[in-house]
Design a protein around this motif. Structure first.
Motif, PDB file in Angstrom:
ATOM      1  N   LEU A 220      44.253  11.114   4.107  1.00 34.59           N
ATOM      2  CA  LEU A 220      44.677  10.872   2.540  1.00 34.59           C
ATOM      3  C   LEU A 220      43.654  11.859   1.934  1.00 34.59           C
ATOM      4  O   LEU A 220      43.182  11.494   0.664  1.00 34.59           O
ATOM      5  CB  LEU A 220      44.436   9.324   1.953  1.00 34.59           C
TER       6      LEU A 220
ATOM      7  N   ARG B 295      53.432   8.781   8.719  1.00 38.76           N
ATOM      8  CA  ARG B 295      53.554   7.572   7.653  1.00 38.76           C
ATOM      9  C   ARG B 295      53.574   6.038   8.082  1.00 38.76           C
ATOM     10  O   ARG B 295      53.101   5.248   7.456  1.00 38.76           O
ATOM     11  CB  ARG B 295      54.501   8.022   6.778  1.00 38.76           C
TER      12      ARG B 295
ATOM     13  N   ARG C 255      50.465   4.209   8.408  1.00 36.73           N
ATOM     14  CA  ARG C 255      49.618   3.702   7.129  1.00 36.73           C
ATOM     15  C   ARG C 255      49.943   2.454   6.922  1.00 36.73           C
ATOM     16  O   ARG C 255      51.188   2.150   6.799  1.00 36.73           O
ATOM     17  CB  ARG C 255      49.802   4.612   6.082  1.00 36.73           C
ATOM     18  N   GLY C 256      49.122   1.428   6.713  1.00 36.44           N
ATOM     19  CA  GLY C 256      49.575   0.205   6.059  1.00 36.44           C
ATOM     20  C   GLY C 256      49.760  -0.678   7.357  1.00 36.44           C
ATOM     21  O   GLY C 256      49.053  -1.833   7.630  1.00 36.44           O
TER      22      GLY C 256
ATOM     23  N   PHE D 174      43.776   0.002   4.452  1.00 34.88           N
ATOM     24  CA  PHE D 174      42.505   0.734   3.776  1.00 34.88           C
ATOM     25  C   PHE D 174      42.051  -0.160   2.479  1.00 34.88           C
ATOM     26  O   PHE D 174      42.997  -0.643   1.836  1.00 34.88           O
ATOM     27  CB  PHE D 174      43.282   1.980   3.136  1.00 34.88           C
TER      28      PHE D 174
ATOM     29  N   VAL E  73      45.704   4.847  -2.571  1.00 31.87           N
ATOM     30  CA  VAL E  73      45.764   3.305  -1.932  1.00 31.87           C
ATOM     31  C   VAL E  73      47.307   2.967  -1.709  1.00 31.87           C
ATOM     32  O   VAL E  73      47.491   2.546  -0.603  1.00 31.87           O
ATOM     33  CB  VAL E  73      44.926   2.309  -2.861  1.00 31.87           C
ATOM     34  N   ALA E  74      48.011   3.344  -2.462  1.00 29.17           N
ATOM     35  CA  ALA E  74      49.434   2.993  -2.316  1.00 29.17           C
ATOM     36  C   ALA E  74      50.097   3.834  -1.456  1.00 29.17           C
ATOM     37  O   ALA E  74      50.787   3.350  -0.094  1.00 29.17           O
ATOM     38  CB  ALA E  74      50.250   3.471  -3.696  1.00 29.17           C
ATOM     39  N   ARG E  75      49.470   5.076  -1.228  1.00 30.51           N
ATOM     40  CA  ARG E  75      49.948   5.810   0.145  1.00 30.51           C
ATOM     41  C   ARG E  75      49.252   5.246   1.252  1.00 30.51           C
ATOM     42  O   ARG E  75      49.953   5.124   2.493  1.00 30.51           O
ATOM     43  CB  ARG E  75      49.742   7.314  -0.110  1.00 30.51           C
ATOM     44  N   GLY E  76      48.076   4.719   1.152  1.00 26.04           N
ATOM     45  CA  GLY E  76      47.337   3.992   2.476  1.00 26.04           C
ATOM     46  C   GLY E  76      48.305   2.950   2.755  1.00 26.04           C
ATOM     47  O   GLY E  76      48.120   2.297   3.962  1.00 26.04           O
ATOM     48  N   ARG E  77      49.243   2.268   1.752  1.00 28.33           N
ATOM     49  CA  ARG E  77      49.729   1.218   2.100  1.00 28.33           C
ATOM     50  C   ARG E  77      51.374   1.581   2.937  1.00 28.33           C
ATOM     51  O   ARG E  77      52.353   1.027   2.978  1.00 28.33           O
ATOM     52  CB  ARG E  77      50.322   0.454   0.735  1.00 28.33           C
ATOM     53  N   GLY E  78      51.382   3.027   2.937  1.00 27.63           N
ATOM     54  CA  GLY E  78      52.617   3.666   3.586  1.00 27.63           C
ATOM     55  C   GLY E  78      53.680   3.979   2.876  1.00 27.63           C
ATOM     56  O   GLY E  78      54.718   4.284   3.456  1.00 27.63           O
ATOM     57  N   LEU E  79      53.404   4.245   1.605  1.00 30.05           N
ATOM     58  CA  LEU E  79      54.463   4.740   0.642  1.00 30.05           C
ATOM     59  C   LEU E  79      54.774   6.084   0.570  1.00 30.05           C
ATOM     60  O   LEU E  79      53.668   7.119   0.791  1.00 30.05           O
ATOM     61  CB  LEU E  79      54.001   4.546  -0.485  1.00 30.05           C
ATOM     62  N   GLY E  80      55.913   6.525   0.991  1.00 30.42           N
ATOM     63  CA  GLY E  80      56.201   7.949   0.903  1.00 30.42           C
ATOM     64  C   GLY E  80      56.222   8.710  -0.314  1.00 30.42           C
ATOM     65  O   GLY E  80      56.111   7.825  -1.406  1.00 30.42           O
TER      66      GLY E  80
END
Ligand SMILES: Nc1ncnc2c1ncn2[C@@H]1O[C@H](COP(=O)(O)OP(=O)(O)OP(=O)(O)O)[C@@H](O)[C@H]1O
Ligand SMILES: Nc1ncnc2c1ncn2[C@@H]1O[C@H](COP(=O)(O)OP(=O)(O)OP(=O)(O)O)[C@@H](O)[C@H]1O
Ligand SMILES: [Mg+2]
Ligand SMILES: [Mg+2]
Lengths: 576, 519, 336, 282
Positions: free
Chosen positions: A76, A103, A106-107, A112, C214-221
């Motif tokens: 990131l 991707r 992630r999560g 994170f 953070v939202a991308r860290g949650r796996g959002l494209g």
């Protein structure tokens, strides 16, 4: 191992080659990682390993590249950042993986937890809507069940009033609650690795402890590996199995927590250790203790500062808020009085009253025998000659358009003290007193580091040769090592010039190092006061005790001291 | 059944045309707008006049079939055509004419209805002798009365309309005239659409047609950009573009479009010089000015060959105008010599000075004539060569009206664009006697001019007046009182070749009453 | 709705009314500075042949010889009771004149706004999806280019290209669909630039925010991140900008209408200015102020309902404590 | 030898200073264009040998060529020359507009923001009124009131920008007034005026500078628009807007519109770029 199975699945449908599982390999393995922003390399050849279910802390001063490493692992990095080297997750190289294949990790596999809870949730969407995104990572088609899962997780991270939290917007929750939400969202999909970037540095000490406890608990309960980033050695020592010490993007030292903590081998790690107030309560004893002799002489001399029965209320949205409630304290000349308490307890308000920046509703304030209440701004100016303030944040307390020389000379000009030459001389002297060289005279604040700025701010108050300096959390915006320098400056000035300090802080460890007397504030009241030894060794109030307990001490590390050989890999050759 | 309108050689009936115009003027209160050079187009189709004046200034009968006057020219009798009606059904009879005469003279000032400014102030009253006869009485001899009736201000409006308050009269659709067209619809600042009146049957004999108009509708549409007006006609989106830029005429003609540059009866475009103002109080300077202007170059540069050189200070089509070209020849050497004699010497920068004062001429471009600025700029160049420093000011219509006046100390040369019907009235405008306008700020100081003026006024016949007029023209030009620039074409028409048969009257308005449009 | 909100709404409403009344007085004073009016002007033209006595009489009949404060009072009291008076130039009721031209301007202005919104959305959102190097830079350049082209030049070019060369619309029918569309484009382009600029700045700001990472860290494209997270917070402040551009739409129509030969408020102003038709100018300016104030009032009143972060204006200032630091203040790039 | 090395050293220094400024090529180009425009307005005669007022009537309406870069106009004058000579008035009037806007608006904003209370209320309503009237309409009305010429158009444009600057200045002042360093100066003995002039003004002005630059570009356009509608100086003045406005009457010869339009666009675009860059580097 539930999470292990999910990992296998994840890689199974992202990695067509279907590499065999390397159960023996560590979960995260970083090797020769370098990151640069444009032409500047800010992380150089960093390596470490993190085993399954273990925790590792990255520590180092501000700007040492800790966040950058975390971001590189999560892929990131902000635009302009480029990473080189190897990052293996569960045995698979992930730096070179196409975004499309990375991707899904992630999560699901890597969670994170960010540094600043206030900015880490979308302000215009409800917590629930954002939580749903995390819940979507769980293979659960039923929306109602997903919501139940969310609420369950919220309960798990210790939130009450679950439905309210779910429906709230971020700004309606406190920082501590937001951080819990964020941790909840990160652990909800049951990742095998949690990256937590200074998860508590924006929070109060008491809340900090609760959050860290929560993280440790979850880590053990859910068998999550934790990559913890912090600048506080004491926290790292308490919470991590192993440490990596960074400076300027380069690993200084690495090893098991116990070994690094109890016997740091690099000079930098040693300094880091020495600068943490909690670990060195007596560091400034020699400078401070002479001041204690003034305490005894109370009977002969009137105290330099005397605050008696002061109350201040504010009216906000029609509600009356008592910020300071019947506060009394006295400070003998030449000593340091500390005001401690959690955020919002009224510390700043108390000292603004003391300075005459606010008028008390009731009560009296006397400085050097002179009453402050009901004075005109003109006559207050005379008081201010002898009573100065150093602000919490050196980044906002200096006019960015002025040069250091002008900044420090301003009070002399305003009070029309001395001739031009004398003023110039006094400016140089003040700067020398705080340990700044003359080459900084023509710089503007933006060209100074935080520590330098705070020294300029102190020099600015010193130049008038006041008797009393009020310091409102003068180091809380600064790094531990910089803080140590500033504290040293303050204490030696006190020893040299016999200054009286009123020192506001929520860092009790720091207070213990430098204060003579302490008042503990809670919700506008002083709940306990006494000498520093009394308060720290024989606290009477439960509130004081809970404050004291929140101080991270690295105790866990000390307990674990005789630790087997570190089972993780370090770039030994890089540690010079 | 045989229909004459459909027979092969009779003009084609029907058709709609669009006339693109740069403005539709301000108010539509008939009295207040009748002499507006834009609204005149519409009034010309919606209303009739008592008399008709053609492009050569010839007066002929229209609604008034005949007229007589007494010897002192204080009583006039008008005999009206019968059967004429306004579009609201009111007959155009003697009482209607009396109502019009009254309101032309007096207006209703308290209501904001102005008098017609140029209507003789000597008017006393008028009487309807019978339905077809009107007697008009004046307090003093008024020779100009008859020509005034053909002037574009004197439009006949239904008495019903005239009785309405100003705000009603200002709504064009509520106004009834007796003309070949009636207003179908209109929008302020946008368009006016006229439809033909089928029962119209009283056109002026002089145009050779008296029955209903041929074209069904005429739409006057406001398009303020000249180039857009022309381009729209070129691309077939409209039929007539008014006030095209002269530069474009040549190529338009080449493309087969009809262009018309009719001249009105009146003064040429030129300056009335303020003789009170130094250095224009010096005849030599004025004469230098007269000789220093290259009029041919103006026509070649700003205009086209459709424009005519000024031969006097009145247009050459006005009866009584004589050719004074010799006085208007371009002669820079003569001009320089005159200036030298007058003591204006050329400095290093090419500008002449006298007693340290530079030779300055401040021009105020006439806002009513689009090409005026360009002509000013060109003249500035020409005069610059012989040592004049020319400054050009240009104001909008409003400011111009306030700041630029004959004889004002800031205005050495007032740019004239002005029509009149009879050359006999010219002389009296020039001085300040009898309400004259005192164009040259001479007051009564020029004996020769006063004498000529009086002789012309008392001349008994056109023949005896002619040599006097010639003398007047020669004198004024020789004295450099009036500096002509070009004969004026204030209205330029570009027209689709399909449209034919329009007629231009004495004030250069196009009338499409007689026009036809082929498919 | 909270009491604080109603309080705020009431306060803003009173302010709005005060501003409208003041705008009326302001215009009157400005326009009355110049000695002159359409009537006197016509009268003074020597070609019309009025005598000084006649002129005096007519002017007195119109009340133009009264002192300015008296005229202001007459006109102001008319305005407050809804009577806009008579146009000096056309002698027709000002309300009729405005009613005649208002629809055309409203159509143009709303079409212009739609064009501006579409264009700015395409540009701004395009910058988020086009490949970094080429397309993005180009798109990012558009707003400043649009802001640098005089809007009459855009109009002239459009008319020539589409009106004459390609014959898409008839120039003499400016109210036809295509002519209106192109006029709306000419009007909308500069406005789209302002909106796009704010939108791009907001998108950049929001996508650089921690919560986006953070939202991308949650796996959002990229797409979901944009649609779910960035779109709303970056578009909300645009409401304020749009409300502010209402004035530009009205002001811009002055030129666009002239260039395209449309009859509307703008051309009415043009004609009234050139003849100093005070009552009409007064009415148009006041109308513009009313529209502007109302639109902004609506924007101000709806914004707090749409954006949960906004603190209501007029709420007492509170000194922040460290606990507030890093909490969410609204510091959006609302460039003027 | 020494000379050469000295000069190359200074050259290197100059380059390094440039790179220190980190001037992107587009911004450098923008500065060059603005510099050219300023040079045109200061010494137009250095850039052309033709006369801006007197042409050769016989050479009217020629297309662009080596002799006449932008062609000639309806009176045979070199259009490039007219553009060059028109720069001074176009640029100067934009400058007048900006100065009026910045000084009047800045002062209003400064006083309103700093003193608050009724001063603020009073100015805030005035600014609201100015804001409520569409900018261009306001400019048209003001120029009508004070008369049609380029200077007046510039004044009108300036007046119409007052509200913008007042608003920005006010909010900056309020922000700055609450800054810790202001209170700090107060504690160190600073008087109200000292704080206003030495702390608040310099800090609040920082965001006004890029805005002023932006407004400069905008003013060129507004003044051009006013000229286009005929509210500026008459010919033979050759303000850019006037040139375009004249050119539109000769659309058969399109360079009469496009050449001055191009110069206007290039200048305004450059100014906008510079403003954007200033904002970024601040
Ligand atoms: N987006 C960026 N562009 C350029 N340089 C950056 C960027 N982000 C960080 N840096 C630089 O990289 C270096 C490392 O920054 P990083 O944020 O990783 O430090 P950190 O150890 O997390 O510090 P802190 O304790 O203050 O959070 C710093 O010198 C910083 O200035
Ligand atoms: N000017 C003010 N108006 C209204 N409320 C105020 C004001 N100043 C302080 N308060 C409130 O008074 C309380 C005490 O604030 P204060 O700033 O003194 O706390 P603090 O102990 O300094 O906290 P921190 O450690 O976060 O700086 C808080 O609830 C704060 O919101
Ligand atoms: Mg960090
Ligand atoms: Mg505080």
């Amino acid at each position: 191992m539930a999470s292990q199975n999910r990992l296998t699945e994840l890689f199974a449908h992202t990695d067509a080659t279907g590499l065999p599982l390397q159960r023996s390999a560590p979960l995260l393995r970083v090797d020769g990682l370098s990151v640069s922003y444009g032409p500047h390399e800010v992380v150089s050849n960093v390596g470490f390993q993190l085993g399954r279910g273990k925790s590792l802390a990255l520590i180092g001063e501000s700007g040492s590249g800790k966040s950058t490493i975390a971001r590189a692992v999560l892929r990131l990095l902000p635009s302009g950042g480029r990473a080189a080297g190897r990052v293996e997750f569960d045995g698979h190289e992930i730096l070179g993986l196409p975004e499309r294949r990375f991707r899904p990790l992630r999560g699901r596999a890597i969670g994170f937890v960010p540094q600043d809870p206030g900015n880490s949730l979308n302000p215009v969407r409800t917590i629930g809507a954002q939580a749903m995104e995390a819940a979507a990572l769980v293979d659960e088609p039923n929306k109602a069940i997903r919501k139940a899962l969310i609420l369950e997780t919220f309960a798990q991270v210790g939130l009450d009033n679950l439905q309210r939290v779910y429906d709230s917007y971020p700004h309606q929750l406190s920082g501590g609650m937001l951080q819990r939400v964020l941790i909840g969202l990160a652990v909800l999909p049951r990742p095998s690795l949690l990256v937590a970037d200074e998860p508590t540095s924006a929070l109060d000490v008491t809340i900090q402890k609760r959050i860290l406890d929560l993280l440790s608990k979850l880590q053990h309960e859910l068998e999550i590996s934790l990559l913890l980033i912090t600048h506080d050695l004491a926290i790292a020592a308490e919470r991590a199995d192993s440490l990596v010490v960074l400076k300027d993007g380069v690993v200084q030292e690495a090893g098991s927590t116990a070994s690094v903590f109890s016997a740091p081998s690099s000079a930098y790690a040693r300094k880091l250790h020495a600068d943490v107030p909690a670990l060195n309560p007596d560091r400034y004893r020699a400078l401070r203790d002479p001041g204690f002799r003034f305490l005894g002489t109370k009977a002969d001399k009137a105290p330099k500062i005397e605050v008696s029965g002061v109350t201040k209320t504010f009216t906000v949205d029609g509600k009356v808020l008592t910020a300071v409630n019947e506060v009394s304290f006295a400070v003998p000349a030449g000593t340091t009085h500390a005001l401690v308490g959690e955020s919002g307890s009224g510390k700043t308000t108390a000292i603004r009253l003391l300075l005459g920046l606010e008028q008390p509703d009731i009560g009296n304030i006397a400085v050097a025998g002179e009453q402050l209440a009901g004075r005109s701004p003109e006559s207050l100016r005379a008081v201010w000659r002898h009573l100065q303030l150093v602000y919490q944040n050196p980044f906002t307390s200096l006019d960015p358009t002025w040069k250091v020389e002008q900044l420090v000379r301003e009070p002399l000009d305003r009070f029309k003290i001395g001739t031009r030459e004398e003023r110039a001389e006094q400016v140089r002297e003040a700067l020398a007193n705080v340990g700044l060289g003359e080459h900084l005279l023509s710089r503007k604040p933006e060209a100074l580091s935080g520590g330098q700025r705070q020294r300029v701010a102190i020099a600015r108050s010193l130049v008038l040769k006041p008797d009393v300096i009020v310091l409102d959390e003068p180091t809380s915006a600064l790094d531990v090592s910089v803080q140590a320098d500033i504290v040293e400056v303050l204490l030696s000035l006190q020893a040299k010039l016999g200054l009286t300090y009123v020192f506001v802080s929520h860092d009790l460890a720091l207070v213990r190092q430098l204060a003579h007397t302490v008042s503990v504030m809670q919700r506008g009241r002083i709940v306990e006061h006494g000498t520093v030894t009394d308060i720290f060794e024989r606290p009477r109030e439960p509130y004081t005790r809970s404050l004291l307990e929140s101080i991270p001490s690295g105790a866990a590390a000390i307990a674990r001291a005789p630790h087997p050989r570190p089972q993780w890999f370090v770039n030994e050759e890089k540690i010079a | 059944e045989f229909n004459p309108a459909l027979s092969a050689d009779s003009p084609h009936n029907g058709g709609d045309i669009t006339f693109l115009i740069d403005s539709l003027g301000d108010t539509w209160i008939p009295n207040n707008s009748a002499i507006s050079s834009f609204q005149g187009h519409i009034w010309g189709h919606v209303t009739d006049k008592l008399l008709y004046v053609d492009a050569d200034g010839k007066v002929s009968p229209w609604i008034a079939e005949r007229w007589e006057q007494n010897d002192k020219a204080t009583e006039f009798t008008l005999h009206l055509k019968s059967g004429v009606t306004f579009s609201d059904g009111t007959p155009l009879d003697a009482s209607a004419v009396v109502a019009n005469l009254d309101i032309w003279y007096a207006g209703r000032k308290s209501e904001g209805i102005n008098p017609i400014g140029l209507f003789p102030k000597t008017y006393d009253h008028a009487e309807a002798v019978d339905a077809a006869t009107v007697k008009v009485f004046f307090k003093a001899p008024t020779l100009g009365f008859i020509p005034t009736l053909g002037y574009h201000g004197s439009i006949l409006i239904s008495p019903k309309t005239l009785a309405q308050p100003a705000a009603q009269q200002a709504d064009l659709s509520k106004t009834a005239g007796s003309g070949p067209y009636v207003v179908d619809s209109w929008k302020e600042g946008d368009f006016v659409k006229l439809v033909k009146r089928k029962d119209y049957n009283w056109g002026p004999a002089a145009v050779g047609h008296t029955g209903p108009a041929y074209l069904d509708t005429i739409t006057y549409k406001l398009v303020s950009e000249p180039s857009l007006r022309v381009a729209a006609v070129q691309s077939g989106q409209a039929d007539v573009a008014y006030n095209a830029s002269p530069q474009e005429l040549e190529s338009l003609k080449a493309e087969g479009f009809t262009t018309a540059t009719p001249r009105y009866l009146g003064f040429v475009n030129g300056w009335a010089v303020n003789t009170k103002l130094a250095p224009y109080d010096d005849v030599k300077v004025r004469q230098a000015l007269q000789a220093g202007i290259n009029r041919q170059e103006i026509i070649d540069t700003v205009y086209t060959s459709d424009w005519k050189l000024a031969t006097s200070f009145i247009q050459s089509n006005v009866p009584g105008a004589t050719d004074q070209s010799a006085l208007l020849a371009y002669n820079p050497e003569k001009a320089e010599k005159l200036l030298d004699e007058a003591g204006w010497t050329k400095g290093a920068d090419g500008i002449r000075t006298k007693n340290g004062q530079p030779l300055v001429l401040t021009l105020h471009s006439n806002p009513y004539l689009a090409t005026s600025k360009s002509v000013d700029e060109l003249i500035a160049q020409q005069l610059g060569k012989i040592g004049w420093k020319v400054a050009i000011r240009s104001y909008d219509v409003v400011t111009y009206g306030q700041k630029v006046k004959y004889g004002s100390p800031a205005v050495p040369a007032y740019e004239v664009t002005r029509s009149f019907i009879d050359a006999g009235t010219v002389a009296s405008i020039l001085t300040n006697a009898n309400n004259g306008e005192n164009w040259f700020a001479l007051d009564e100081s020029d004996k020769t001019l006063n004498e000529l003026r009086d002789k012309i006024a008392s001349a008994g016949s056109i023949e005896s007046r002619k040599p006097l007029l010639d003398e007047l023209q020669k004198y004024i030009l020789d004295q450099g009182y009036f500096i002509p620039r070009t004969q004026i074409v204030q209205r330029i028409y570009v027209q689709s070749p399909k449209l034919k048969g329009e007629v231009y009257n004495g004030v250069a308005y196009a009338s499409y009453y007689t026009a036809t449009k082929s498919e | 709705m909270s009491k604080a909100y109603l309080n705020y709404a009431a306060k803003r409403l009173v302010q709005a009314i005060v501003v409208i009344l003041l705008a009326y007085v302001f215009t009157f004073v400005v326009v009355s500075i110049l000695p002159g009016d359409p009537i006197t002007n016509v009268l003074n033209n020597p070609q019309n042949g009025f005598t000084p006595d006649e002129i005096k009489e007519i002017i007195a009949a119109q009340g133009l010889d009264k002192p300015i404060p008296v005229q202001l009072w007459t006109s102001f009291s008319g305005f407050v009771t809804g009577d806009l008076g008579l146009s000096m130039r056309t002698n027709r009721p000002v309300s009729t004149l405005i009613a005649e031209v208002l629809p055309s301007t409203l159509v143009l202005a709303s079409a212009g706004l739609v064009v501006a919104l579409l264009l700015s959305a395409v540009i701004a959102y395009g910058t988020q999806f086009l490949p970094k190097r080429f397309g993005q830079g180009l798109l990012r350049g558009f707003p400043s280019l649009f802001l640098s082209v005089p809007n009459f030049v855009i109009g002239l070019v459009l008319i020539h290209l589409f009106g004459f060369q390609l014959g898409v619309f008839r120039v003499i029918e400016p109210d036809s669909f295509w002519a209106t569309l192109f006029a709306a484009i000419a009007l909308g382009i500069p406005i789209s630039a302002q909106i796009a600029e704010v939108l791009i700045a907001n998108l950049d700001h929001e996508s650089g925010q921690e919560y986006a990472a953070v939202a991308r860290g949650r796996g959002l494209g990229q797409m979901r991140l944009f649609a779910k997270h960035l779109l709303k917070p970056s578009s909300l402040p645009v409401i304020t900008v749009i409300a502010l551009t209402i004035g530009e739409l009205l002001g811009g129509s002055l030129i666009t209408e002239t260039v395209f030969g449309r009859t509307g408020l703008g051309s009415l102003v043009q004609r009234s200015v050139s003849t100093q038709d005070l009552p009409v100018l007064q009415a148009v300016v006041s109308l513009a102020a009313v529209v502007f104030v109302i639109v902004n009032l609506i924007a101000d009143l709806t914004y707090p309902l749409l954006d949960p972060r906004v603190k209501l204006l007029g709420a007492p200032e509170r000194r922040p404590t460290t606990a507030d630091e890093g909490s969410i203040g609204i510091s959006k790039a609302v460039t003027p | 030898m020494t000379l050469a090395s000295a000069s190359s050293a200074s050259h290197v220094a100059a380059i390094s200073r440039l790179t220190a400024l980190r001037l992107p090529p587009i911004v450098a180009l923008s500065f060059a264009i603005v510099a050219l425009a300023i040079a045109w307005s200061l010494a137009p005669s250095l850039f052309t040998s033709y006369d801006p007022v007197n042409g050769v009537p016989a050479q009217k309406l020629l297309g662009p060529s080596a002799a006449h870069w932008f062609g000639t106009d309806h009176l045979g004058r070199d259009l490039y020359t007219r553009v060059v000579y028109g720069t001074a008035s176009s640029v100067a009037s934009a400058l007048i507009a900006v100065v009026i806007g910045v000084v009047a608006g800045g002062l209003i904003g400064l006083l309103a923001g700093f003193f608050g209370g009724w001063v603020d209320t009073l100015f805030a309503r005035l600014v609201d009124v100015l804001l409520a009237i569409p900018k261009f309409l306001l400019a048209v009305i003001v120029v009508t009131a004070i008369g049609f010429d380029t200077t007046n158009a510039a004044i009108a444009t300036g007046v119409s920008a007052v509200a913008l600057f007042a608003r920005v200045m006010r909010s900056e002042v309020i922000k700055t007034r609450q800054a810790t360093f202001v209170e700090s100066s107060f504690l160190l003995g600073g008087s109200r005026w000292h704080i206003l002039w030495r702390h608040v003004l310099p800090n609040a002005s920082r965001s006004v500078l890029p805005l002023a630059v932006l407004q400069f570009g905008d003013s060129i356009l507004v003044i051009a628009s006013l000229a286009f509608l005929g509210y500026g100086d008459p010919p033979p003045a050759s303000d850019w807007g006037l040139l375009i406005s004249i050119g539109k009457d000769y659309l058969k010869w399109p360079w009469l519109v496009y050449a001055p339009a191009f110069v206007t666009i290039a200048t305004v675009l450059s100014v906008n770029r510079i403003s954007r860059w200033l904002r970024k580097t601040d």
